[in-house]
Design a protein around this motif. Sequence first.
Motif, PDB file in Angstrom:
ATOM      1  N   GLN A  83      -6.239   8.740   7.017  1.00  0.00           N
ATOM      2  CA  GLN A  83      -6.633  10.162   6.637  1.00  0.00           C
ATOM      3  C   GLN A  83      -7.091  10.503   5.325  1.00  0.00           C
ATOM      4  OE1 GLN A  83      -6.959  12.568   9.530  1.00  0.00           O
ATOM      5  NE2 GLN A  83      -6.987  10.612  10.344  1.00  0.00           N
ATOM      6  N   ILE A  84      -6.972   9.411   4.539  1.00  0.00           N
ATOM      7  CA  ILE A  84      -7.271   9.401   3.197  1.00  0.00           C
ATOM      8  C   ILE A  84      -8.526   9.172   2.754  1.00  0.00           C
ATOM      9  CG2 ILE A  84      -6.720   8.649   0.931  1.00  0.00           C
ATOM     10  CD1 ILE A  84      -3.721   8.073   1.778  1.00  0.00           C
ATOM     11  N   LYS A  85      -9.251  10.091   2.139  1.00  0.00           N
ATOM     12  CA  LYS A  85     -10.788   9.868   1.448  1.00  0.00           C
ATOM     13  C   LYS A  85     -10.619   9.807  -0.021  1.00  0.00           C
ATOM     14  CE  LYS A  85     -14.203  12.266   4.519  1.00  0.00           C
ATOM     15  NZ  LYS A  85     -15.111  13.171   4.492  1.00  0.00           N
ATOM     16  N   LEU A  86     -10.897   8.750  -0.481  1.00  0.00           N
ATOM     17  CA  LEU A  86     -10.797   8.150  -1.903  1.00  0.00           C
ATOM     18  C   LEU A  86     -11.536   9.174  -2.905  1.00  0.00           C
ATOM     19  CD1 LEU A  86      -9.219   6.189  -3.148  1.00  0.00           C
ATOM     20  CD2 LEU A  86     -11.231   4.931  -3.185  1.00  0.00           C
ATOM     21  N   THR A  87     -10.677   9.867  -3.884  1.00  0.00           N
ATOM     22  CA  THR A  87     -10.955  10.788  -4.640  1.00  0.00           C
ATOM     23  C   THR A  87     -10.463  10.490  -6.129  1.00  0.00           C
ATOM     24  OG1 THR A  87      -9.276  12.374  -4.067  1.00  0.00           O
ATOM     25  CG2 THR A  87     -11.467  12.725  -3.151  1.00  0.00           C
ATOM     26  N   GLY A  88      -9.733   9.375  -6.312  1.00  0.00           N
ATOM     27  CA  GLY A  88      -9.339   8.804  -7.565  1.00  0.00           C
ATOM     28  C   GLY A  88      -8.428   7.360  -7.289  1.00  0.00           C
ATOM     29  N   ASP A  89      -8.297   6.947  -8.435  1.00  0.00           N
ATOM     30  CA  ASP A  89      -7.173   5.625  -8.225  1.00  0.00           C
ATOM     31  C   ASP A  89      -6.115   6.110  -7.585  1.00  0.00           C
ATOM     32  OD1 ASP A  89      -9.529   4.188  -9.749  1.00  0.00           O
ATOM     33  OD2 ASP A  89      -8.345   4.574 -11.658  1.00  0.00           O
ATOM     34  N   LEU A  90      -5.626   5.068  -6.749  1.00  0.00           N
ATOM     35  CA  LEU A  90      -4.402   5.232  -5.891  1.00  0.00           C
ATOM     36  C   LEU A  90      -3.590   3.782  -5.905  1.00  0.00           C
ATOM     37  CD1 LEU A  90      -5.663   6.553  -2.546  1.00  0.00           C
ATOM     38  CD2 LEU A  90      -4.772   7.783  -4.391  1.00  0.00           C
ATOM     39  N   LYS A  91      -2.297   3.951  -5.838  1.00  0.00           N
ATOM     40  CA  LYS A  91      -1.401   2.903  -5.580  1.00  0.00           C
ATOM     41  C   LYS A  91      -0.777   3.310  -4.357  1.00  0.00           C
ATOM     42  CE  LYS A  91      -0.511   1.885 -10.354  1.00  0.00           C
ATOM     43  NZ  LYS A  91       0.627   2.027 -11.597  1.00  0.00           N
ATOM     44  N   ILE A  92      -0.686   2.300  -3.298  1.00  0.00           N
ATOM     45  CA  ILE A  92      -0.120   2.618  -2.045  1.00  0.00           C
ATOM     46  C   ILE A  92       0.892   1.649  -1.619  1.00  0.00           C
ATOM     47  CG2 ILE A  92      -0.939   2.628   0.432  1.00  0.00           C
ATOM     48  CD1 ILE A  92      -3.677   3.323  -0.434  1.00  0.00           C
ATOM     49  N   SER A  93       1.956   2.175  -1.119  1.00  0.00           N
ATOM     50  CA  SER A  93       2.973   1.208  -0.757  1.00  0.00           C
ATOM     51  C   SER A  93       3.292   1.675   0.889  1.00  0.00           C
ATOM     52  CB  SER A  93       4.128   1.378  -1.502  1.00  0.00           C
ATOM     53  OG  SER A  93       4.041   1.382  -2.867  1.00  0.00           O
ATOM     54  N   THR A  94       3.597   0.573   1.670  1.00  0.00           N
ATOM     55  CA  THR A  94       4.004   0.993   3.038  1.00  0.00           C
ATOM     56  C   THR A  94       5.308   1.587   3.106  1.00  0.00           C
ATOM     57  OG1 THR A  94       4.881  -1.109   3.354  1.00  0.00           O
ATOM     58  CG2 THR A  94       2.439  -0.861   4.008  1.00  0.00           C
ATOM     59  N   LEU A  95       5.545   2.480   3.958  1.00  0.00           N
ATOM     60  CA  LEU A  95       6.840   2.742   4.379  1.00  0.00           C
ATOM     61  C   LEU A  95       7.463   2.368   5.650  1.00  0.00           C
ATOM     62  CD1 LEU A  95       6.362   6.909   3.676  1.00  0.00           C
ATOM     63  CD2 LEU A  95       8.063   5.491   2.917  1.00  0.00           C
ATOM     64  N   ASN A  96       8.691   2.062   5.420  1.00  0.00           N
ATOM     65  CA  ASN A  96       9.297   1.415   6.495  1.00  0.00           C
ATOM     66  C   ASN A  96      10.057   2.595   7.319  1.00  0.00           C
ATOM     67  OD1 ASN A  96       8.433  -1.247   5.817  1.00  0.00           O
ATOM     68  ND2 ASN A  96      10.239  -1.450   4.375  1.00  0.00           N
ATOM     69  N   SER A  97       9.896   2.774   8.448  1.00  0.00           N
ATOM     70  CA  SER A  97      10.380   4.012   9.273  1.00  0.00           C
ATOM     71  C   SER A  97      11.594   3.236   9.868  1.00  0.00           C
ATOM     72  CB  SER A  97       9.386   4.234  10.376  1.00  0.00           C
ATOM     73  OG  SER A  97       8.195   4.524   9.909  1.00  0.00           O
TER      74      SER A  97
END
Length: 97
Positions: A83-97
């Motif tokens: 659902q993310i539209k890029l509007t800036g620099d991002l750091k993304i980490s997976t979440l373990n459910s």
Amino acid sequence: MSNKKYLVGFPETNFSSLALEQNAQLSEYLTVQNSPLLFGCRTGICGTCLVEVEGDIIPPSSEEREVLEVLAPGNKKARLACQIKLTGDLKISTLNS
């Protein structure tokens, strides 16, 4: 009109940062070859792409917020990558459910 690019990084992984154009929909560009993220339905209901995000992005829609309240209650950094539209620099980490 300039094609502004932003970096999407994946800390603590072996994946290189990607430069994507502003407003890019992450689910259209991230694959198993270039990111640690998996996508299921791509519509924001399955939760396969649940991540923690650091960076400036627009707030989640009410529909996404409902899913996040179930999958990651209280986690203000939690988002559904599809659902993310890029509007800036991002750091993304997976979440373990």
